[in-house]
Write a protein that holds these residues in place. Structure first.
Motif, PDB file in Angstrom:
ATOM      1  N   ASP A  25       0.851  -1.196   0.000  1.00 12.30           N
ATOM      2  CA  ASP A  25       0.000   0.000   0.000  1.00 12.30           C
ATOM      3  C   ASP A  25       0.887   1.248   0.000  1.00 12.30           C
ATOM      4  O   ASP A  25       0.672   2.181  -0.790  1.00 12.30           O
ATOM      5  CB  ASP A  25      -0.913  -0.029   1.241  1.00 12.30           C
ATOM      6  CG  ASP A  25      -1.977   1.058   1.227  1.00 12.30           C
ATOM      7  OD1 ASP A  25      -2.307   1.563   0.133  1.00 12.30           O
ATOM      8  OD2 ASP A  25      -2.485   1.394   2.308  1.00 12.30           O
TER       9      ASP A  25
ATOM     10  N   HIS B 110       1.185   4.228  -2.778  1.00 13.49           N
ATOM     11  CA  HIS B 110       1.035   5.662  -2.492  1.00 13.49           C
ATOM     12  C   HIS B 110       2.203   6.447  -3.076  1.00 13.49           C
ATOM     13  O   HIS B 110       2.006   7.483  -3.714  1.00 13.49           O
ATOM     14  CB  HIS B 110       0.958   5.897  -0.982  1.00 13.49           C
ATOM     15  CG  HIS B 110      -0.258   5.304  -0.348  1.00 13.49           C
ATOM     16  ND1 HIS B 110      -0.358   5.071   0.998  1.00 13.49           N
ATOM     17  CD2 HIS B 110      -1.425   4.881  -0.891  1.00 13.49           C
ATOM     18  CE1 HIS B 110      -1.536   4.535   1.274  1.00 13.49           C
ATOM     19  NE2 HIS B 110      -2.196   4.397   0.130  1.00 13.49           N
TER      20      HIS B 110
ATOM     21  N   HIS C  30      -5.690   2.712  -6.954  1.00 12.85           N
ATOM     22  CA  HIS C  30      -6.515   2.617  -5.750  1.00 12.85           C
ATOM     23  C   HIS C  30      -7.986   2.396  -6.105  1.00 12.85           C
ATOM     24  O   HIS C  30      -8.652   1.547  -5.529  1.00 12.85           O
ATOM     25  CB  HIS C  30      -6.355   3.872  -4.887  1.00 12.85           C
ATOM     26  CG  HIS C  30      -5.301   3.709  -3.839  1.00 12.85           C
ATOM     27  ND1 HIS C  30      -3.969   3.628  -4.140  1.00 12.85           N
ATOM     28  CD2 HIS C  30      -5.396   3.571  -2.489  1.00 12.85           C
ATOM     29  CE1 HIS C  30      -3.287   3.457  -3.019  1.00 12.85           C
ATOM     30  NE2 HIS C  30      -4.128   3.412  -2.002  1.00 12.85           N
TER      31      HIS C  30
ATOM     32  N   HIS D 213      -6.275  -4.440   0.984  1.00 14.65           N
ATOM     33  CA  HIS D 213      -6.180  -3.191   0.231  1.00 14.65           C
ATOM     34  C   HIS D 213      -4.859  -3.027  -0.529  1.00 14.65           C
ATOM     35  O   HIS D 213      -4.848  -2.679  -1.718  1.00 14.65           O
ATOM     36  CB  HIS D 213      -6.411  -2.021   1.192  1.00 14.65           C
ATOM     37  CG  HIS D 213      -6.073  -0.700   0.625  1.00 14.65           C
ATOM     38  ND1 HIS D 213      -6.756  -0.149  -0.443  1.00 14.65           N
ATOM     39  CD2 HIS D 213      -5.098   0.196   0.941  1.00 14.65           C
ATOM     40  CE1 HIS D 213      -6.217   1.024  -0.744  1.00 14.65           C
ATOM     41  NE2 HIS D 213      -5.218   1.259   0.081  1.00 14.65           N
TER      42      HIS D 213
END
Ligand SMILES: [Fe+2]
Length: 363
Positions: free
Chosen positions: A192, A196, A261, A275
């Motif tokens: 994750d 980002h 995302h 996620h």
């Protein structure tokens, strides 16, 4: 023209909650602490926090039932449980879920006439309780962002934010709390953070400052994620991952996330893929699509990672899900209209999006 705004005071290092206790004390006398069922009790973070709050004379109420991927209903439950009490600040302790929940609860407790849906119109509120974020995973970066992602009543993940109020006032980052993370949580949260930093780096909203943070974050993850997967108790590597995740959070606080995302959300809500993994499944194409517009940035990412797909394979990413025809249609239509596309580089056509879902589908 660009601007930079990230108003969170960050404390980083071993026992930083204790060392930053004066800052906590300045927020008031009564705290609502939101956390999950187990991990904050097992990794020592809840004990540390309770001790420090007792030392500085802050009373606390604990809600320890925040689940992964928090829903509108969870937020409603918490707000109705505590609506009659008064608090000076809200603490989110744990992974992204308690921190994101804390952001929603901090707004709603201060604005009792609002419903959870109103969070998505920040013009409806001008006050919130101060938020304190204590991450116990290295991935979401929620401790330094204004974003909160909740699952709505139809089962879709939707992010809300306020340009000022939903940034935590204080963030405490102590990597000791991440030493006991399982291999699979380490992988998904680390991915994750990588998403980002890479998505933010390639975003049309990237700035010179966010680029500095993004590059450093990518370097730290490439070096340290393989280490923490093999040596979970390596504190130095865990610290580097926590720093990388925080830097990546600062990146998306400026750039927001992009289409990886958005594409990943249904895999998480409807197929239980974590996620970070759900998002990383689309990262290679986000990079590929940016190559015409920012070739030097794409070159940087590819050379550090040794190729996006290679790196993802190296850390064990493997997303395969059952997707039926109806889901394929609905998800593709939805993805085609997400706001994330405005600042994603390249051309994510309906055909490409459909192909990307086909790619993770079990045939
Ligand atoms: Fe994320």
């Amino acid at each position: 023209m660009w601007q930079y705004f990230m108003p969170t005071r960050v404390y980083f290092g071993e026992r930083c909650v204790e060392q930053g206790k004066d800052a906590l004390k300045s927020l008031g006398k009564r705290a609502l602490v939101l956390t999950g069922k187990r991990s904050s009790k097992e990794n020592g973070s809840l004990d540390d926090l309770m001790k420090v709050l007792a030392q500085i004379g802050v009373e606390m109420e604990l809600f320890d039932d925040v689940e992964e991927n928090p829903t509108f209903n969870l937020v409603r439950t918490i707000v109705s449980e505590f609506a009659q009490e008064s608090f000076d600040f809200v603490v989110g302790l744990g992974g992204g879920s308690p921190m994101d929940t804390a952001k929603a609860v901090a707004v709603l407790l201060k604005n009792p006439s609002l419903k959870v849906e109103d969070l998505y119109d920040p013009s409806k509120y001008s006050e919130a309780l101060p938020i304190v974020a204590i991450p116990t995973t290295a991935g979401t970066g929620s401790e330094v962002t204004q974003y909160s992602v909740l699952t709505d009543d139809a089962g879709f993940k939707r992010g809300f934010s306020h340009p000022v109020l939903t940034f935590p006032k204080l963030a405490f980052l102590d990597a000791r709390y991440t030493l006991k993370l399982s291999e699979s949580l380490t992988r998904s949260t680390g991915l994750d953070a990588l998403c980002h930093s890479v998505e933010g780096f390639l975003s049309k909203r990237a700035t010179p400052i966010s680029d500095l943070y993004a590059k450093k974050s990518i370097e730290l993850i490439v070096e340290n994620l393989p280490i923490v997967l093999k040596q979970p108790e390596n504190l130095r590597a865990r610290e580097n991952m926590l720093l990388a995740s925080c830097l990546a959070g600062m990146v998306i606080s400026q750039t927001s996330t992009t289409v990886a995302h958005a594409l990943g959300y249904p895999l998480t809500t409807f197929k239980n893929i974590r996620h970070g993994e759900a998002t990383a499944a689309f990262l290679d194409v986000v990079v590929e699509q940016a190559s015409m517009e920012v070739p030097e940035k794409v070159e940087f990412v590819n050379s550090i990672l040794g190729g996006v797909s290679n790196f993802l394979k190296l850390v064990g990413l493997n997303v395969r899900v059952e997707i039926n025809e109806e889901e394929l249609e609905v998800w593709t239509k939805r993805a085609k209209n997400v706001p994330h596309l405005q600042w994603t580089r390249g051309n994510f056509t309906e055909e490409l999006i459909k192909y990307l879902y086909e790619r993770v589908k079990i045939h």
